[in-house]
Scaffold this active site. Structure first.
Site, PDB file in Angstrom:
ATOM      1  N   HIS A 111      -4.864  -5.112  -1.395  1.00 36.13           N
ATOM      2  CA  HIS A 111      -5.994  -4.964  -0.480  1.00 36.13           C
ATOM      3  C   HIS A 111      -7.064  -6.003  -0.785  1.00 36.13           C
ATOM      4  O   HIS A 111      -7.581  -6.056  -1.895  1.00 36.13           O
ATOM      5  CB  HIS A 111      -6.588  -3.561  -0.607  1.00 36.13           C
ATOM      6  CG  HIS A 111      -5.665  -2.472  -0.171  1.00 36.13           C
ATOM      7  ND1 HIS A 111      -4.706  -1.946  -1.011  1.00 36.13           N
ATOM      8  CD2 HIS A 111      -5.542  -1.809   1.006  1.00 36.13           C
ATOM      9  CE1 HIS A 111      -4.037  -0.998  -0.371  1.00 36.13           C
ATOM     10  NE2 HIS A 111      -4.517  -0.894   0.856  1.00 36.13           N
ATOM     11  N   SER A 116       0.847  -1.189   0.000  1.00 37.39           N
ATOM     12  CA  SER A 116       0.000   0.000   0.000  1.00 37.39           C
ATOM     13  C   SER A 116       0.885   1.243   0.000  1.00 37.39           C
ATOM     14  O   SER A 116       1.673   1.427  -0.912  1.00 37.39           O
ATOM     15  CB  SER A 116      -0.967  -0.030   1.184  1.00 37.39           C
ATOM     16  OG  SER A 116      -1.985   0.938   1.027  1.00 37.39           O
ATOM     17  N   GLU A 141      -2.439  -2.495  -7.849  1.00 36.86           N
ATOM     18  CA  GLU A 141      -3.573  -2.764  -6.968  1.00 36.86           C
ATOM     19  C   GLU A 141      -3.972  -1.464  -6.297  1.00 36.86           C
ATOM     20  O   GLU A 141      -3.219  -0.500  -6.291  1.00 36.86           O
ATOM     21  CB  GLU A 141      -3.217  -3.836  -5.935  1.00 36.86           C
ATOM     22  CG  GLU A 141      -2.124  -3.447  -4.943  1.00 36.86           C
ATOM     23  CD  GLU A 141      -2.634  -2.642  -3.754  1.00 36.86           C
ATOM     24  OE1 GLU A 141      -3.777  -2.877  -3.297  1.00 36.86           O
ATOM     25  OE2 GLU A 141      -1.898  -1.763  -3.270  1.00 36.86           O
TER      26      GLU A 141
END
Length: 306
Positions: free
Chosen positions: A279, A119, A211
């Site tokens: 995620h 992330s 992502e």
């Protein structure tokens, strides 16, 4: 410099029971309970865990784990301690990019070590890969949602950091074809924000992992268009789309998958979607910078762990 030389990144030694690892928070503030649970998981594998001093400090902003100086000090202390064999991030959120202009990666040149996170930590993955020529693990943050790790996610992480047999990760074919190349990338929004900085991603000749979470389809398209216009997508060998959690649009609008399909066909490269990376539940761990086989015809991705 040849393509082979440009991708000659170093693989960190596998972790083994008894190794000391550091738990750091370079970005957002982890919860105490989340950190405790993540540390317990590592300890269940026989690792010794050092929680770095600023990890649970907090910051008046509410969105940083501590001030920049203390977060940077924790990270560099972990990188610079030869006894520390691995560095595990507790949480993403926001804040990693604030450290990049001062981050010293030289110790990793002398002593490569495991680095795990995803992330917001994409910023650090890119910096460590391109500045220190280090392969890094795109995998769960220790204090993240326990459902994201789960039994399959935990097994994948353990297998990856301990040098286990390669894992075949499956998804959905978007555009058939096969390619073998290094895997790079991470969070789409973070990669977009790195454009125009000294740490802009170099993805030419690589399989690009993308992502995201909580982004409407038009914002995903905006970020991908930004990468294309900035030249980041030029020469990409393949696309590995991970999970796009909570990225739905309004009824009747394009979906995140529609956006992925459109860009895969525009780039004319093999592409797979809905890989359990990023995620989402049962998140798998992959090694960025490692040689990777993307069989988009079969909808699979597998890495060379040797």
């Amino acid at each position: 410099m040849t393509t082979a030389d440009r991708w000659a990144r170093r693989r960190p030694p596998p972790l083994a029971p008894g190794d000391l690892v550091a738990a750091v928070a370079p970005a957002g503030p982890p919860s105490h309970d989340g950190a405790t649970g993540g540390i317990a998981l590592l300890e269940s594998w026989g690792l010794r865990v050092r929680l770095m001093p600023a990890a649970l400090t907090g910051h008046p902003s509410g969105f940083l784990a501590a001030d920049d100086d203390r977060r940077l000090a924790d990270l560099e202390a972990a990188f610079g301690d030869d006894e520390v064999a691995g560095v595990f991030c507790l949480r993403g959120g926001y804040g990693s990019q604030r450290l990049l202009d001062r981050l010293d990666v030289a110790p990793l040149g002398r002593h490569p070590k495991t680095f795990v996170g995803f992330s917001d930590l994409t910023a650090l993955h890119v910096a460590l890969g391109q500045r220190a020529d280090l392969m890094t693990f795109h995998g769960p943050n220790l204090a993240g949602d326990p459902r994201r790790i789960g039994p399959a996610g935990a097994s994948s992480l353990h297998r990856a950091i301990s040098g286990g047999e390669p894992e075949v990760i499956t998804g959905q074919t978007l555009r058939p074809g096969e390619v073998r190349a290094p895997l790079v990338g991470g969070n789409l929004t973070l990669l977009s924000t790195l454009c125009g900085t000294p740490d802009e991603l170099d993805a030419a000749g690589a399989i690009l992992l993308l992502e995201d979470v909580g982004e409407a389809p038009y914002r995903l398209d905006r970020a991908l268009t930004h990468l294309r216009r900035a030249g980041v997508l030029e020469g990409v060998a393949g696309l590995a789309f991970g999970m796009f959690a909570d990225c739905g649009g309004r009824p009747g609008e394009a979906t995140a998958l529609d956006v992925a399909v459109a860009h895969a066909h525009e780039l004319d490269v093999p592409a797979v979607a809905n890989l359990p990376l990023g995620h989402g539940p049962q998140q798998r761990t992959v090694l960025l910078g490692a040689p990777t086989e993307l069989n988009a015809t079969a909808g699979s991705l597998v890495q060379d762990r040797t």
